[in-house]
Design an enzyme around this catalytic site. Sequence first.
Site, PDB file in Angstrom:
ATOM      1  N   HIS A   1       1.039  -1.353  -0.157  1.00 61.91           N
ATOM      2  CA  HIS A   1       0.156   0.002  -0.016  1.00 61.91           C
ATOM      3  C   HIS A   1       0.820   1.353  -0.009  1.00 61.91           C
ATOM      4  CE1 HIS A   1      -4.087  -1.630   0.714  1.00 61.91           C
ATOM      5  NE2 HIS A   1      -3.228  -2.758   1.101  1.00 61.91           N
TER       6      HIS A   1
ATOM      7  N   ASP B   1       3.770   9.557  -0.712  1.00 60.55           N
ATOM      8  CA  ASP B   1       2.678   8.638  -0.293  1.00 60.55           C
ATOM      9  C   ASP B   1       2.349   7.725  -1.338  1.00 60.55           C
ATOM     10  OD1 ASP B   1       0.178   8.007   1.335  1.00 60.55           O
ATOM     11  OD2 ASP B   1      -0.115  10.108   1.599  1.00 60.55           O
TER      12      ASP B   1
HETATM   13  P1  ADP Z   1      -2.805   6.727   5.319  1.00 60.89           P
HETATM   14  O1  ADP Z   1      -3.358   5.229   4.790  1.00 60.89           O
HETATM   15  O2  ADP Z   1      -1.564   6.667   5.215  1.00 60.89           O
HETATM   16  O3  ADP Z   1      -3.391   7.007   6.622  1.00 60.89           O
HETATM   17  P2  ADP Z   1      -4.679   7.663   3.125  1.00 60.89           P
HETATM   18  O4  ADP Z   1      -4.941   9.078   2.777  1.00 60.89           O
HETATM   19  O5  ADP Z   1      -4.359   6.792   1.853  1.00 60.89           O
HETATM   20  O6  ADP Z   1      -3.515   7.716   4.208  1.00 60.89           O
HETATM   21  O7  ADP Z   1      -5.811   7.145   4.126  1.00 60.89           O
HETATM   22  C1  ADP Z   1      -6.195   7.685   5.251  1.00 60.89           C
HETATM   23  C2  ADP Z   1      -7.780   7.282   5.490  1.00 60.89           C
HETATM   24  O8  ADP Z   1      -7.991   7.511   7.082  1.00 60.89           O
HETATM   25  C3  ADP Z   1      -8.734   7.956   4.580  1.00 60.89           C
HETATM   26  O9  ADP Z   1      -9.956   7.208   4.504  1.00 60.89           O
HETATM   27  C4  ADP Z   1      -9.393   9.135   5.707  1.00 60.89           C
HETATM   28  O10 ADP Z   1     -10.868   9.312   5.403  1.00 60.89           O
HETATM   29  C5  ADP Z   1      -9.324   8.329   7.010  1.00 60.89           C
HETATM   30  N1  ADP Z   1      -8.979   9.420   8.171  1.00 60.89           N
HETATM   31  C6  ADP Z   1      -8.006  10.158   8.360  1.00 60.89           C
HETATM   32  N2  ADP Z   1      -8.024  11.054   9.086  1.00 60.89           N
HETATM   33  C7  ADP Z   1      -9.395  10.810   9.816  1.00 60.89           C
HETATM   34  C8  ADP Z   1      -9.875  11.116  11.093  1.00 60.89           C
HETATM   35  N3  ADP Z   1      -9.503  12.415  11.635  1.00 60.89           N
HETATM   36  N4  ADP Z   1     -11.059  10.581  11.198  1.00 60.89           N
HETATM   37  C9  ADP Z   1     -11.454   9.564  10.287  1.00 60.89           C
HETATM   38  N5  ADP Z   1     -10.987   9.166   9.335  1.00 60.89           N
HETATM   39  C10 ADP Z   1      -9.837   9.681   9.010  1.00 60.89           C
END
Ligand code: ADP
Length: 458
Positions: A146, A354
């Site tokens: 991922h 990322d």
């Molecule tokens: P990573 O997997 O590195 O955290 P991504 O952007 O690919 O980064 O995925 C992050 C996921 O987590 C997204 O689906 C996002 O909506 C969720 N997310 C991030 N911050 C929050 C938060 N504060 N509350 C709920 N969901 C969150």
Amino acid sequence: MASPKERAAKAGGLAVALREALGKRGGLWFGWSGETRPNAPAEPKVVRSGKVMYALQDLDPEDQRAHYAGYANGTLWPLCHYRLGALSFRRTDWEGYRRVNAHFARALLPLLKPDDIVWVHDYHFILLAAELRKLGFEGRIGYFHHIPWPTPEVFLSLPSHAALVRDLAQYDLVGLQTENDVRALLTYLSTEARAWIAPGGVVGLNERRFRVAAYPIGIDADAFVKDAAASVGSEEEERLQSSLAGRVLAVGVDRLDYSKGLPNKFAAFGELLNHYPQHRSRVTMMQIAPLSRGEVAEYRALRRELEELGGAINGEYAEFDWVPLRYLNRPFPRATLAAIYRASKLGLVTPLRDGMNLVAKEYVAAQDPDDPGVLILSRFAGAADELTGALLVNPYDVEGMAETFDAGLTMSREERRERWGANMIKVQTNTIHNWCERFIADLSQIADHFAEAPEPGR
Ligand code: ADP
């Protein structure tokens, strides 16, 4: 990926899509239980729910530390995100990582049938195929990475690089997020590991044949469209709008992780207020940054740094009726995130590196088609390959980012619609469901790919 606690908070699209894919076919979901106990035996707790069986394995606490905070998040995570300064490698962690992969393989094997397809997710379990093969499993095994795959120069900094890739070759299909990642891994395989590469990404290494290909992950676009549309006129949306008092909102949503470039984003917002004073008192930035991996020292240091930076921006620019930066460390339900995305005229997604970045896609899906916001996106996010309608930035160029924030804030509605339209097509066509289906179909038919790719020179 995230720890079980983080995953629970996120109710992620990936978990939902995988559960759905398993629900259709029937299958086994296998993973860590989130529990540790000394010398935990390789006997998972098994629960059946409809067509899906869940098997959850406990870990020994020291193995879990060496595996999770040690090798996975102290070594592989910084390596794959090009953060060699943050990389720590200890042989004991590498051995712990091996032990956990072997332990998982021992727990999983008795639950497998010979013709099962196994799909392994993420950098915590790169060795799982090799450990299953040692125990005699000959069925198809796929792996999806991922996070980014680094270029050979960076990957060579990993002391265990050769052993890791030797074991990676025990998969039949290795999925990466972008063509860039595929190029990086194939270059390493041909130049360092002396593998042969046939068209279509089929690799021959020692006695093994496997395939490397790009499967850019998507989101459940319809769910975000629905949640965002439903938020209009909701009590939550009204509270948000009344708190903004007519000001424009710019939003960032990132786990508190050094790969996300949060200090640079904060600095760029400070630079916007400094060099483009017309936006003072007119733009509010909201950064949602749930805490993550507090057991790793770098994450604790980052948290302190951001508190200081955020405090400095607010101290310098706040008015008695306007706070420039709202900084929140807590998770939110998907519907609330969708409402916040939709209310935001700028989506600030500026990681230093990322694998994909799903927030970028979620932000696009949540917009009002008639009056969409502007996505500001780091060129170093995998999503930049697909989301060509975004304004791309180099997150190391803080002044350049401030300039782009200004461009986004002053963009005409016509251009915003055009750019959003180009992004939305991608988000709606490449969903998490298509992604799941494509990977499983390719893994199921992997023998066809091998047949079409004869070894060069034979
Ligand atoms: P990573 O997997 O590195 O955290 P991504 O952007 O690919 O980064 O995925 C992050 C996921 O987590 C997204 O689906 C996002 O909506 C969720 N997310 C991030 N911050 C929050 C938060 N504060 N509350 C709920 N969901 C969150």
